[in-house]
Design a protein around this motif. Sequence first.
Motif, PDB file in Angstrom:
ATOM      1  N   GLY A 122     -70.938  32.332 -41.586  1.00  0.00           N
ATOM      2  CA  GLY A 122     -72.302  32.810 -41.352  1.00  0.00           C
ATOM      3  C   GLY A 122     -72.886  32.179 -40.105  1.00  0.00           C
ATOM      4  O   GLY A 122     -73.515  32.850 -39.284  1.00  0.00           O
ATOM      5  N   ALA A 125     -71.236  33.690 -37.081  1.00  0.00           N
ATOM      6  CA  ALA A 125     -71.752  35.040 -36.825  1.00  0.00           C
ATOM      7  C   ALA A 125     -73.161  35.019 -36.237  1.00  0.00           C
ATOM      8  O   ALA A 125     -73.683  36.066 -35.857  1.00  0.00           O
ATOM      9  N   THR A 129     -75.655  37.746 -33.258  1.00  0.00           N
ATOM     10  CA  THR A 129     -77.042  38.074 -33.617  1.00  0.00           C
ATOM     11  C   THR A 129     -78.042  37.258 -32.798  1.00  0.00           C
ATOM     12  O   THR A 129     -78.982  37.818 -32.230  1.00  0.00           O
ATOM     13  N   TYR A 231     -74.076  48.155 -35.632  1.00  0.00           N
ATOM     14  CA  TYR A 231     -74.347  46.965 -34.834  1.00  0.00           C
ATOM     15  C   TYR A 231     -74.189  47.249 -33.342  1.00  0.00           C
ATOM     16  O   TYR A 231     -75.049  46.892 -32.522  1.00  0.00           O
ATOM     17  N   ASP A 264     -81.765  39.620 -39.008  1.00  0.00           N
ATOM     18  CA  ASP A 264     -80.309  39.638 -39.102  1.00  0.00           C
ATOM     19  C   ASP A 264     -79.757  38.212 -39.162  1.00  0.00           C
ATOM     20  O   ASP A 264     -78.921  37.881 -40.019  1.00  0.00           O
ATOM     21  N   LEU A 268     -77.810  36.204 -42.365  1.00  0.00           N
ATOM     22  CA  LEU A 268     -76.449  35.689 -42.224  1.00  0.00           C
ATOM     23  C   LEU A 268     -76.303  34.347 -42.934  1.00  0.00           C
ATOM     24  O   LEU A 268     -75.354  34.120 -43.685  1.00  0.00           O
TER      25      LEU A 268
END
Length: 283
Positions: A122, A125, A129, A231, A264, A268
């Motif tokens: 997370g 990622a 984002t 995305y 977003d 995550l």
Amino acid sequence: VLTTIILYYLYYVEGAVTPLMLPYYHMSFLYFLYLLVVSNAIGAFTAFIGGLSDKIGRANLTIYGTLTVGLIQLAAIPHIHTKFAFAVAYCVIGFVEGIILVSTPALIRDFSPQMGRASAMGFWALGPTVGSLLASVVATRTLNHLQPWQDQFVISGFVCLGVVLVAFFGLRELSPQLRDQLMVSENERALVEARARGIDVEKATSHPLRSMLRLDLLSSSFAISVFLLIYYASVSVLTLYGVVIFNRTTADANGINTWYWGFDAAFLILVGALSDRFRVRKP
């Protein structure tokens, strides 16, 4: 994580200034979309080169790759005046990023405990984002004051070089001996568990690529690829959508995007933490 965020920030600056960039280069929307397809395809295939990180060193590959794209962003793109030259520079960035973005999750994996893997991924990622969020925030705050859209590339290039310095002095990786020791321990445990389930380990590992051709693996790969269409549409054309359809300024359209990417990024971390808490990998 910081390096990954900055890499995506560099890569998605073009999405924040598309309404200004396309007229400057006399670039059609279709040409722009084809450029995105080609650049992302190059990055996808060069990801295989990222496998060399085990020999070259993941930290080395990350640091010097980030330096390369930072220099292109700062010194090349602001001085390009043709759409073809821009396309070449953007594809070079895609080439390098495809390699680096294999080594960064591997680095995070080395330093994250098994039970905290979802949270670790997370955080990784956050790269795409928060990178998109950063591109939108900077564009919102500066486009009205710095008129040339090329300044967005200059700003991101300087930020990238600053992160390269941080990474050069602070980024480390596990020694090959320690990583081998960890991998041996994990492999031994996996072998014991496989044999306990009656699996012929030698047969299963004799053709590693063939062993990946399974319905559950292929279907999940296809599923996340199709899901990511949302995305990629967002990072590529959301700003242009706000300008063309709703007559917003480029700065205002990026301001709207900051809410999108802010939520977003928050989810995550939340979903990663919940996944580790309940040991569920199917959110």
